[in-house]
Design an enzyme around this catalytic site. Structure first.
Site, PDB file in Angstrom:
ATOM      1  CE1 TYR A 130      18.986   5.135 -12.145  1.00 18.82           C
ATOM      2  CE2 TYR A 130      20.433   4.640 -10.288  1.00 18.82           C
ATOM      3  CZ  TYR A 130      19.148   5.468 -10.855  1.00 18.82           C
ATOM      4  OH  TYR A 130      18.335   6.104  -9.959  1.00 18.82           O
ATOM      5  CB  SER A 142      20.575   7.851  -7.777  1.00 26.18           C
ATOM      6  OG  SER A 142      20.811   6.813  -7.215  1.00 26.18           O
TER       7      SER A 142
HETATM    8  N1  LIG Z   1      13.023   4.763  -6.753  1.00 22.64           N
HETATM    9  C1  LIG Z   1      14.523   5.069  -6.277  1.00 22.64           C
HETATM   10  O1  LIG Z   1      14.829   3.985  -5.485  1.00 22.64           O
HETATM   11  C2  LIG Z   1      15.412   6.061  -6.907  1.00 22.64           C
HETATM   12  C3  LIG Z   1      16.385   6.175  -5.846  1.00 22.64           C
HETATM   13  C4  LIG Z   1      17.283   7.313  -6.389  1.00 22.64           C
HETATM   14  C5  LIG Z   1      16.862   8.106  -7.542  1.00 22.64           C
HETATM   15  N2  LIG Z   1      15.704   7.809  -8.052  1.00 22.64           N
HETATM   16  C6  LIG Z   1      15.527   8.713  -9.286  1.00 22.64           C
HETATM   17  O2  LIG Z   1      14.193   9.312  -9.176  1.00 22.64           O
HETATM   18  C7  LIG Z   1      13.645   9.541 -10.247  1.00 22.64           C
HETATM   19  C8  LIG Z   1      12.115   9.239 -10.570  1.00 22.64           C
HETATM   20  O3  LIG Z   1      11.827   7.907 -10.279  1.00 22.64           O
HETATM   21  P1  LIG Z   1      10.798   7.000  -9.430  1.00 22.64           P
HETATM   22  O4  LIG Z   1      11.465   6.122  -8.312  1.00 22.64           O
HETATM   23  O5  LIG Z   1       9.746   7.966  -9.199  1.00 22.64           O
HETATM   24  O6  LIG Z   1      10.688   5.900 -10.641  1.00 22.64           O
HETATM   25  P2  LIG Z   1       9.202   5.697 -11.542  1.00 22.64           P
HETATM   26  O7  LIG Z   1       8.040   5.400 -10.671  1.00 22.64           O
HETATM   27  O8  LIG Z   1       9.550   4.412 -12.357  1.00 22.64           O
HETATM   28  O9  LIG Z   1       9.142   6.744 -12.549  1.00 22.64           O
HETATM   29  C9  LIG Z   1       9.937   7.202 -13.463  1.00 22.64           C
HETATM   30  C10 LIG Z   1       9.241   8.339 -14.158  1.00 22.64           C
HETATM   31  O10 LIG Z   1      10.031   8.701 -15.360  1.00 22.64           O
HETATM   32  C11 LIG Z   1       9.316   8.534 -16.502  1.00 22.64           C
HETATM   33  N3  LIG Z   1      10.011   8.006 -17.693  1.00 22.64           N
HETATM   34  C12 LIG Z   1      10.656   6.920 -17.789  1.00 22.64           C
HETATM   35  N4  LIG Z   1      11.339   6.579 -19.008  1.00 22.64           N
HETATM   36  C13 LIG Z   1      10.808   7.549 -19.917  1.00 22.64           C
HETATM   37  C14 LIG Z   1      10.863   8.326 -21.202  1.00 22.64           C
HETATM   38  N5  LIG Z   1      11.686   7.434 -21.945  1.00 22.64           N
HETATM   39  N6  LIG Z   1      10.432   9.374 -21.510  1.00 22.64           N
HETATM   40  C15 LIG Z   1       9.555   9.997 -20.528  1.00 22.64           C
HETATM   41  N7  LIG Z   1       9.354   9.804 -19.435  1.00 22.64           N
HETATM   42  C16 LIG Z   1      10.107   8.652 -18.825  1.00 22.64           C
HETATM   43  C17 LIG Z   1       8.149   7.535 -16.338  1.00 22.64           C
HETATM   44  O11 LIG Z   1       7.236   7.905 -17.113  1.00 22.64           O
HETATM   45  P3  LIG Z   1       6.129   6.838 -18.203  1.00 22.64           P
HETATM   46  O12 LIG Z   1       6.058   5.651 -17.154  1.00 22.64           O
HETATM   47  O13 LIG Z   1       4.872   7.725 -18.248  1.00 22.64           O
HETATM   48  O14 LIG Z   1       6.906   6.794 -19.108  1.00 22.64           O
HETATM   49  C18 LIG Z   1       7.843   7.687 -14.900  1.00 22.64           C
HETATM   50  O15 LIG Z   1       7.065   8.669 -14.555  1.00 22.64           O
HETATM   51  C19 LIG Z   1      14.371   8.620 -11.510  1.00 22.64           C
HETATM   52  O16 LIG Z   1      15.575   9.751 -12.045  1.00 22.64           O
HETATM   53  C20 LIG Z   1      15.147   7.891 -10.727  1.00 22.64           C
HETATM   54  O17 LIG Z   1      16.538   7.447 -11.253  1.00 22.64           O
HETATM   55  C21 LIG Z   1      14.839   6.756  -8.007  1.00 22.64           C
END
Ligand SMILES: NC(=O)c1ccc[n+]([C@@H]2O[C@H](COP(=O)([O-])OP(=O)(O)OC[C@H]3O[C@@H](n4cnc5c(N)ncnc54)[C@H](OP(=O)(O)O)[C@@H]3O)[C@@H](O)[C@H]2O)c1
Length: 263
Positions: A162, A149
């Site tokens: 984070y 990120s």
């Molecule tokens: N959205 C943003 O603005 C953003 C920006 C920069 C980086 N990111 C990074 O991108 C990645 C994906 O995020 P996203 O935006 O797609 O968010 P998201 O829609 O909330 O997805 C997060 C994923 O992580 C899984 N997860 C969370 N806790 C977990 C646990 N304890 N065990 C196993 N799986 C777990 C969730 O699975 P379940 O719900 O099935 O548990 C879900 O599939 C993350 O690493 C995040 O830090 C996001």
């Protein structure tokens, strides 16, 4: 690296960036092992992409080891004549995408939440990579991808833990890149800015800025596929985020002054 016929273990496949990446990988002809906690959402993405759902909680101490074991078993068992079978029935690509956020003043964050954010965002990717790297791409090319990120590159107010996990992930990946140079396993880091996914709702703190406008999960997924296919070490989404990252490294004082002025 060719995606067609490759076997991919993708964490966080049940939502957001992970689900979008799964769809694009399936369209490119990859075989996907999808990991997440929510069985129903995971099964829905698996059904849509022809993938295999592996329910796993990465926040618990033995979660990553159990997932690694289940993924190795699933990759060997259900190869069905795919190209991966010829390459050794194994996993070719590990995408460490699962992550959780938390926003607010540090002193209001509970010890349990600190531990959870570190476990999912940093410990689990390190453990999965440690356990699976020796098996990646047996007989061909392998790759480990980390979804970091921009917060981990520049730091972000009220997201100290984070940001620290993502900075740790970036440094881990960079070190691994050196360690694996000259082997058949490559390393990529994808660094998104704000992305339009359920991430913000889940952390209980909505995305409150008007700029930068969040990009789509599909755009990040496309960057993940390109990083794999073109052997990219690091890629920013959108690309202009490379500039604040560069400025923060080259002139931290100037960066801080601008961040204080513009937020
Ligand atoms: N959205 C943003 O603005 C953003 C920006 C920069 C980086 N990111 C990074 O991108 C990645 C994906 O995020 P996203 O935006 O797609 O968010 P998201 O829609 O909330 O997805 C997060 C994923 O992580 C899984 N997860 C969370 N806790 C977990 C646990 N304890 N065990 C196993 N799986 C777990 C969730 O699975 P379940 O719900 O099935 O548990 C879900 O599939 C993350 O690493 C995040 O830090 C996001």
């Amino acid at each position: 690296m060719r995606l067609s016929g490759a076997t991919v273990l993708l964490t966080g496949g049940s939502s957001g960036i992970g689900a979008a990446t799964a769809r694009m990988l399936a369209a490119a002809g990859a075989r996907i092992l999808l990991a997440g906690r929510n069985a129903a959402r995971l099964q829905a993405v698996a059904a849509e992409t022809g993938g295999i759902a592996l329910v796993a909680d990465l926040a618990v101490p033995d979660g990553p080891a159990k997932l690694a074991e289940a993924a190795i078993r699933a990759a060997a068992w259900d190869c069905g004549g795919c190209e991966a079978a010829a390459a050794g029935n194994g996993i070719d690509i590990l995408i460490n995408n699962a992550g959780v956020g938390w926003a607010g003043p540090l002193t209001e964050m509970s010890a349990a939440t600190v531990a959870q954010v570190i476990a999912v965002n940093l410990t689990a990717p390190i453990e999965l990579t440690r356990l699976l790297t020796p098996t990646l791409g047996a007989g061909g090319r392998g790759r480990v991808v980390f979804i970091s990120s921009i917060a981990g590159t520049t730091g972000v107010t009220h997201e100290a833990v984070y940001a620290a996990t993502k900075a740790g992930l970036g440094c881990f990946a960079e070190s691994l890149w050196y360690e694996l140079a000259g082997t058949d396993v490559g390393v990529s880091v994808v660094v998104p800015g704000a992305v339009d996914t359920p991430f913000f709702a889940r952390r209980g703190h909505p995305y409150g800025r008007t700029r930068p406008v969040p990009v789509s999960a599909q755009r990040v997924a496309r960057a993940v596929l390109i990083a794999i296919e073109r052997d990219q070490a690091m890629t920013f989404v959108p690309r202009w985020f490379g500039f604040p990252a560069w400025l923060h490294g080259a002139a931290p004082g100037t960066f801080r002054a601008l961040a204080a002025r513009f937020g």
